[in-house]
Design a protein around this motif. Structure first.
Motif, short mmCIF file in Angstrom:
data_model
loop_
_atom_site.label_atom_id
_atom_site.label_comp_id
_atom_site.label_asym_id
_atom_site.label_seq_id
_atom_site.Cartn_x
_atom_site.Cartn_y
_atom_site.Cartn_z
N ASP A 1 50.81 88.47 -26.00
CA ASP A 1 50.79 86.85 -25.28
C ASP A 1 49.17 87.67 -24.20
OD1 ASP A 1 51.74 88.36 -22.29
OD2 ASP A 1 50.34 89.58 -23.77
N ILE A 2 47.91 87.78 -25.10
CA ILE A 2 46.70 88.37 -24.71
C ILE A 2 46.01 87.14 -25.63
CG2 ILE A 2 47.10 90.34 -23.64
CD1 ILE A 2 45.06 91.08 -26.39
N TYR A 3 45.99 86.35 -26.49
CA TYR A 3 45.76 85.89 -27.28
C TYR A 3 45.71 84.13 -27.31
CZ TYR A 3 45.83 90.06 -30.36
OH TYR A 3 45.75 90.98 -30.75
N VAL A 4 44.78 83.42 -26.89
CA VAL A 4 45.08 82.09 -27.02
C VAL A 4 43.97 81.97 -28.69
CG1 VAL A 4 44.22 79.64 -26.66
CG2 VAL A 4 44.94 81.93 -25.45
N LEU A 5 45.10 80.89 -29.60
CA LEU A 5 44.86 80.22 -30.69
C LEU A 5 44.42 78.93 -29.97
CD1 LEU A 5 45.02 80.86 -33.60
CD2 LEU A 5 47.32 79.85 -33.82
N HIS A 6 43.42 78.28 -30.99
CA HIS A 6 43.14 76.92 -30.51
C HIS A 6 43.02 75.93 -32.45
CE1 HIS A 6 40.50 77.50 -27.10
NE2 HIS A 6 40.28 79.00 -28.00
N ASP A 7 42.99 74.81 -31.24
CA ASP A 7 42.76 73.78 -32.60
C ASP A 7 42.92 74.32 -34.02
OD1 ASP A 7 44.37 72.36 -30.55
OD2 ASP A 7 43.55 71.39 -30.16
N ASN A 8 41.36 74.21 -34.13
CA ASN A 8 40.36 74.90 -35.09
C ASN A 8 41.52 75.91 -36.52
OD1 ASN A 8 39.37 76.20 -33.30
ND2 ASN A 8 37.25 75.02 -33.98
N GLY A 9 41.90 76.75 -35.67
CA GLY A 9 42.52 78.39 -36.81
C GLY A 9 41.69 78.79 -35.76
N THR A 10 41.22 78.49 -34.65
CA THR A 10 40.54 79.85 -34.46
C THR A 10 40.91 81.03 -33.45
OG1 THR A 10 37.84 78.61 -34.32
CG2 THR A 10 38.29 80.55 -32.38
N LEU A 11 40.80 82.08 -33.65
CA LEU A 11 41.58 83.07 -32.45
C LEU A 11 41.45 83.66 -31.69
CD1 LEU A 11 44.30 84.59 -32.73
CD2 LEU A 11 43.10 86.81 -33.51
N GLU A 12 41.49 83.57 -29.78
CA GLU A 12 40.46 83.91 -28.97
C GLU A 12 41.82 84.85 -28.52
OE1 GLU A 12 38.61 82.20 -24.30
OE2 GLU A 12 39.86 80.83 -26.38
N ILE A 13 40.86 86.11 -28.01
CA ILE A 13 40.55 87.40 -27.96
C ILE A 13 40.60 87.04 -26.13
CG2 ILE A 13 40.49 89.50 -26.66
CD1 ILE A 13 40.71 89.91 -30.19
N PRO A 14 40.96 86.72 -25.24
CA PRO A 14 40.03 86.64 -23.51
C PRO A 14 39.50 87.19 -23.14
CG PRO A 14 42.29 84.94 -22.77
CD PRO A 14 42.49 86.53 -25.32
N VAL A 15 40.07 88.53 -23.60
CA VAL A 15 39.19 89.39 -23.03
C VAL A 15 39.55 90.60 -23.97
CG1 VAL A 15 38.72 91.76 -21.13
CG2 VAL A 15 39.80 89.68 -20.13
N ALA A 16 38.33 90.79 -24.20
CA ALA A 16 38.28 92.01 -25.59
C ALA A 16 38.28 93.55 -25.13
CB ALA A 16 37.57 91.68 -26.72
N GLN A 17 39.24 94.42 -25.25
CA GLN A 17 38.20 95.75 -25.22
C GLN A 17 38.21 96.37 -26.08
OE1 GLN A 17 39.09 96.48 -22.32
NE2 GLN A 17 40.10 94.47 -21.12
N LYS A 18 38.46 97.97 -26.27
CA LYS A 18 37.72 98.65 -26.75
C LYS A 18 39.17 98.74 -28.28
CE LYS A 18 34.25 100.81 -26.73
NZ LYS A 18 32.92 100.46 -27.50
N LEU B 1 36.32 85.54 -30.09
CA LEU B 1 36.48 83.99 -30.66
C LEU B 1 35.77 84.27 -32.39
CD1 LEU B 1 34.45 81.61 -28.83
CD2 LEU B 1 37.23 82.28 -28.64
N LEU B 2 37.30 84.26 -33.07
CA LEU B 2 37.66 84.20 -34.56
C LEU B 2 37.57 83.16 -35.38
CD1 LEU B 2 39.60 87.53 -34.28
CD2 LEU B 2 37.04 87.59 -34.43
N ASP B 3 36.75 82.89 -36.55
CA ASP B 3 36.56 81.78 -37.07
C ASP B 3 38.00 81.33 -37.88
OD1 ASP B 3 35.56 80.24 -35.04
OD2 ASP B 3 33.58 81.08 -36.29
#
Length: 1183
Positions: free
Chosen positions: A481-498, A454-456
């Protein structure tokens, strides 16, 4: 366009749509960030954050504090009005305002009276963007007036008459709480016959002689000032009459046949009916043209009071109370009208707009009567406020269009009717702000591989900013398509890889500018234990080692920790650890347990466990020694009040040195014959200074101990009686636990006679409510272990103390412990019961927890009652016993196992406390889906012919759904028990009989029958059968040589029979060689009826029979005569299926006579009647 915060997260589509978030922020009083460093220039209108209640009752003995707190930027200034006019606090030296706050402090402790400051106060908080106002705060001092002195004449009544003892308490503020007690401050007992009304009066349906007393006292408790006022005692004398005339009920209150009651929405509706009569009447309640609301209706005061909580307009109507006894009944109708003070439907919300945007303020409320809506701006009625061309008023809505910075203001909505009002502040703040990113620049995020990252990117701007995320310095907007962007601007990578490692840039822009921020992401390898500790069994005294090798990310430093039984390792030098090992030296029995290795990093952890079992080493021979001889010559010297010196002479140590002496005492006064431990001293001492307790008649004895064991006790010393003293300890195990809703049972473990320290042991029991300021109430009781406090509120925490005392004095002051008064049944049923059917036999139930206050006791859990209400397959209703599952604690869900497939179930949920169950929730029904059926109930083969067999069966006892078909499989079995090819056949579900044709003659078949639903096939039932024999082949078999007719075989059988006969004769002779004795003489006089020729039924010899007398072997068949086989009786053995005449050989020369399954001789068919009886069967009858 207004800004608002989106409440749903958005998933980005693959490859086409950029990773952009259009965020709209609805800024309320808490939404505008007031970061002192980033947003110093961001202005905000005032918002009231804290204020005193509308009806503010104050304690006249304390300073008056009227709260008013507000926030805004710049910080607001405050002013007050009193009774509608400006309140100049500078002119009153007793009134001050807290710095940076609008809260008023009126100092009446030094001088002044609270009544002087009684009135209606209102606070205004103002800055350059507008003004917010508080509610009208009505300030009134509390009052607890004294009772008017009056002369009360004694009351004299005859047995059975009714009576009302008036209370009429003084009118206080707030109203007093009324209760009746006697001179000893004990609550007067109440019942269906005697009870207190809502007005405080004490009602007697009929009086009895035991009601006679001179201290009926009404008390009024004023909680606000913590004072209790007492009415003059009332004297009542009841004269016994020879016979009291019985009478039907009449109402003492209310009067007449009808009355009216008005209550406000949301309050508790209390209806009361109290009747007199002889015998005592019972009260019943009904609602005309309706039912009483479930889960909101409660009966109080022995059903004389009906209460409905959270009353609403739907509860209006006519309620009827009925008083009955054996002589009749009387009715009273109470017409209830529910009114409503205003309540919000839509309260106005703060608006943050940018110049040129549009917006609306909505203020909607309801009530009975319908409330009137009025608007104010900055505390001034909008009709007389300065005109604003950007706003338009439309009843309960203000519409804003093309707003400018001058449109900023605070608006007040007032909704009022005759029962009250609502006041809400909502500001309109017009801002033009370029985007600002509030997250710190160059933040480093470290995440374990295969976990979410989760990147704020917290932001603010007006108009609303658009958010884009980029990876790297040259890449475009993210399109994965592996990213999710939350309402507060946070970027989520559901399964982070190397490959997710890198620099990410957040960009926020609107028409006024742009802002960006870089953050960094590092992906780390997970921590793993690659060599785990292993189970070990070691001997006591040996060494054991556990290994724990950890693999981790090279940039993270792990910390290895060892635990024993989930706790820290013992603080013992025998335990040593290094990088990968735990070593335990000189293992002891206590070292057994579970050892856990835990590896922790700053990002993750891993653990593994192993069990250590300690066993005893092989035993070694012990030297032959003995325990010491007992000491002797005991003497008491230096006799003081609390000590004495004991001297003794040791006995022989019997070749093992004495290690210690054990001294015991006997208290001849309190515990005669019981010896207790007093002290231990070294084996080298022969004198001990003993500490003594008061008021004990001591005797002492001494035992010696060596490595072998303990000696016998010495002779007892002379007795020594110590002086009495006050107790030096208090009772233990003090507990307070109510057994009824209105009592508190205080128990304790009493002191024994030794601990009493003197005669006259008693206990001082003290209690008070934990959360109140009441003084301690105390009683002194005899040497018991329980005291009951009656008349307590339900389930209230109490502080309890129990202090010991005797004739000399008191024990030290005891510590207070907490207890609870009695529990009562829970008031509310769990709500929102939901059922999720997991599969055909399992369902999951969820419910909302009940409010803690409604539990009225210790929450023990929730209980589900469920039952099978209707079978979906048969559509018939029948009573099924309810099943119960209890879920401990505060769980709000549970599983229902073992359900019947394809069935309709119903359930309800109840909360459980220590008293019992609360009301049930509304029954909730659900259906289970279909399952596979059970096996057909039975299967039998009838009408065998040369080439066909007919199968008959019963349907499954548990179809578990709708049967779709039957599946029949069968295969032949040859003479060596080998199975032939399998044939499948589908049969319609409505069939229970089927004929198989074109089968092989004289062939055994094995059949498998299944029932099937849409889900699948159920269990099988099997059976075997044989087609009839071809007559031509049977004739050929009959011409074969029968071994039973051969001479050598007959001779062999005769020799065997002769040998058995000789053995029996020898046994008989040996049995009769012992001479005669009384029992034997009786046996000779009366011949034993059992000494008879042996028959085949009892397993002994019988006469050889010819062909006409011969009977087949009495051997149980596994198959009944009708060839019906239950599913559990299936067997592949050929023993049960023999055909033809006993003793025949088959065509291949094998003997088959022993496989006959017939129980009785059957009529001969065809040429079978010419067959001779088989000698083999004759031999079998001897066995």
């Amino acid at each position: 366009m207004p800004l608002h915060m989106m409440l749903k997260k958005k998933h980005l589509s693959a490859g086409r749509v950029p990773l952009i978030l259009f965020l709209c922020q609805l800024i309320s009083a808490l939404d505008v960030p007031l970061d002192s460093k980033l947003l110093d220039d961001l202005v905000q209108p005032p918002t009231i954050t804290q204020q005193s209640p509308k009806d503010y009752i104050i304690d006249p003995r304390e300073n008056i504090v009227i709260q008013c707190e507000a926030k805004g930027k710049p910080p607001p200034s405050f002013s007050w009005t009193r009774n509608g006019t400006h309140f100049d606090i500078d002119k009153d030296p007793l009134v001050t305002m807290k710095p940076g706050s609008g809260t008023l402090v009126i100092n009446i402790m030094s001088e002044g009276k609270a009544e002087t400051y009684e009135g209606v106060y209102q606070c205004t908080a103002r800055n350059e963007r507008g003004a917010a106002i508080s509610n009208n705060i009505v300030v009134r001092p509390s009052r607890s007036p004294l009772w008017t002195k009056e002369r009360l004449e004694p009351i004299v009544l005859r047995n059975g008459q009714s009576l009302v003892l008036p209370c009429r308490p003084p009118i206080g503020l707030p109203p007093a709480i009324i209760f009746w007690m006697d001179n000893s401050f004990q609550r007067l007992p109440q019942s269906e016959r005697v009870s207190q009304g809502l007005n405080g009066d004490l009602y007697f349906s009929n009086v009895l002689p035991e009601d006679t007393r001179e201290d009926y006292i009404c008390y009024a408790r004023f909680n606000h000032t913590q004072t209790i006022q007492q009415k003059q005692p009332i004297s009542l004398k009841v004269i016994s009459a020879k016979s009291s005339k019985e009478r039907p009920p009449t109402f003492l209150t209310p009067e007449g046949n009808e009355s009216h009651k008005e209550e406000l929405r949301g309050n508790v509706l209390s209806l009361e009916c109290i009747a007199e009569g002889l015998p005592t009447p019972i009260i019943y309640w009904i609602k005309e043209d309706g039912t009483l609301p479930v889960n909101r209706t409660f009966y109080r005061n022995f059903r004389k009071t009906l209460q409905i909580i959270r009353v609403s307009e739907a509860d209006s109507g006519n309620y009827q109370c009925i008083a009955k006894n054996t002589l009749g009944a009387v009715h009273h109708t109470i017409s209830v009208t529910v009114k409503a003070a205003p309540y919000w439907i839509v309260a106005p919300q703060n608006l943050v707009l940018s110049p040129g945007e549009n917006g609306t303020l909505i203020c909607r409320a309801n009530g009975n009567p319908k409330p009137r809506i009025s608007w104010l701006t900055n505390g001034v009625p909008i009709e007389i406020a300065l005109d604003d061309p950007s706003r338009k008023i439309d009843g309960d809505t203000i519409i804003f269009s093309n707003v400018q910075e001058s449109s900023s203001a605070v608006y007040q909505c007032n909704a009022s009717n005759k029962y009250g009002y609502l006041l809400a502040n909502a500001f309109v703040n017009v801002l033009a702000e370029p985007p600002r990113i509030l997250t710190s620049a160059n933040t480093l995020y470290q995440v374990i591989s295969n976990r979410p990252a989760l990147l704020d990117c917290a932001f603010f701007g007006s108009p609303m900013p658009t958010i884009e995320w980029f990876k790297g310095t040259k890449g475009g907007a993210l399109h994965e398509d592996i990213y999710v962007l939350h309402d507060n601007g946070t970027l989520e990578i559901p399964v982070a890889q190397k490959d997710s490692t890198g620099t990410y840039t957040c960009v926020a822009w609107n028409k006024l500018g742009m802002a960006k921020n870089e953050v960094h992401l590092e992906i780390k390898d997970p921590t793993r234990i690659i060599k785990q500790p292993e189970y070990a069994v070691v001997q006591r005294g040996s060494k054991v080692s556990f290994e724990c090798k950890v693999k981790h990310d090279h940039t993270l430093i792990p910390t290895i920790m060892w635990l024993k039984d989930n706790g820290e390792l013992p603080n013992d030098e025998r335990f040593s650890t290094d990088k990968d090992h735990l070593v335990v030296s000189d293992v002891k029995d206590d070292d057994g347990g579970t050892y856990t290795c835990t590896a922790n990093t700053t990002l993750d952890s891993a653990s593994a466990s192993a069990v250590l079992r300690v066993v005893a080493p092989p035993p070694t021979p012990a030297p032959i020694y003995d325990v010491p001889n007992p000491p002797f010559d005991l003497e008491l010297t230096n006799q003081l009040d609390k000590s004495v010196q004991l001297t003794w002479t040791p006995g022989d140590d019997n070749n093992s040195p004495i290690t210690k002496f054990i001294i015991e005492y006997e208290d001849a006064m309190h515990e005669a014959g019981l010896w207790r431990h007093q002290a231990e001293v070294s084996g080298t001492q022969t004198t001990a200074q003993l500490k003594l307790s008061p008021y004990v008649n001591y005797s002492f004895r001494v035992m010696a101990e060596n490595s072998i064991g303990r000696s016998m006790p010495s002779e007892a010393s002379e007795q020594y009686l110590t002086k009495a003293a006050e107790p030096d300890q208090n009772p233990t195990a003090v507990e307070g636990l109510g057994t009824e809703p209105d009592n508190l049972v205080i128990t304790w473990k009493p002191l024994n006679g030794f601990q009493s320290n003197g005669p006259g042991l008693q206990y001082k029991v003290s209690w008070r409510q934990k959360d109140g300021d009441d003084e301690w109430t105390s009683v002194v009781v005899a040497n018991v272990s329980k005291y009951i406090v009656s008349g307590t509120p339900t389930f209230v925490p109490y502080l309890i103390k129990v202090q010991a005392l005797n004739d000399v004095g008191f024990a030290p002051e005891p510590a207070a412990v907490m207890g609870h008064s009695g529990e009562d049944l829970p008031m509310v049923a769990p709500g929102n019961v939901r059922v999720n059917v997991v599969n055909s036999t399992l369902a999951e139930v969820h419910w909302d927890p009940v409010p803690p206050k409604s539990v009225r006791g210790h929450l023990q859990g929730y209980r589900i009652y469920y039952w099978k209400a209707q079978s979906s397959s048969k559509r018939n209703r029948r009573h099924i016993e309810k099943k119960i599952l209890t879920f401990q604690g505060s769980k709000t869900h549970g599983m229902l196992p073992g359900l019947q497939p394809y069935s309709h179930y119903a359930l309800n949920v109840r909360v459980v406390n220590g008293k019992g169950e609360g009301p049930a929730s509304t029954d909730r029904g659900f259906h289970t889906p279909e399952g596979v059926p059970s096996a057909p109930s039975s299967l039998k083969i009838v009408n065998p012919t040369l080439d066909s067999l007919t199968l008959e069966w019963d349907p499954p006892s548990h179809p578990n759904g709708i049967l779709t078909e039957y599946i029949l499989k069968y295969q032949p079995i040859n003479s060596t028990h080998e199975l032939g090819p399998l044939v499948d056949l589908k049969i319609p579900a409505n069939k229970t009989r089927w004929t198989l044709k074109n089968l092989n003659f004289s062939t055994r078949y094995k059949f498998y029958l299944y029932a099937q639903t849409s889900v699948g096939s159920g269990s099988q039932i099997t059976e075997e059968a044989i087609t009839t024999v071809d007559e031509g082949k049977k004739a050929m078999a009959s011409r074969q040589v029968d071994i039973a007719t051969q001479g050598w075989f007959i001779g062999l059988m005769c020799a065997v029979a002769l040998l058995i006969l000789i053995l029996l004769i020898v046994c008989f002779i040996r049995r009769n060689k012992g001479g005669k004795y009384p029992v034997k003489e009786k046996e000779d006089a009366h011949a034993d009826p059992e000494i008879q020729p042996m028959k085949e039924d009892d397993g002994t010899f019988g006469e050889y029979s010819d062909a006409e007398d011969h009977k087949p072997l009495k051997k149980g068949s596994r198959t009944p005569s009708d060839r019906t086989v239950k599913k559990e009786d299936s067997d592949d053995s050929l023993v049960d299926y023999g055909e033809g005449v006993n003793g025949q050989f088959n065509e291949d020369g094998s003997f088959i006579g022993q496989y006959s399954g017939k129980k009785e001789k059957e009529p001969a068919e065809g040429n079978e009647s010419s067959e001779a009886p088989s000698p083999v069967n004759a031999m079998n009858s001897f066995v």
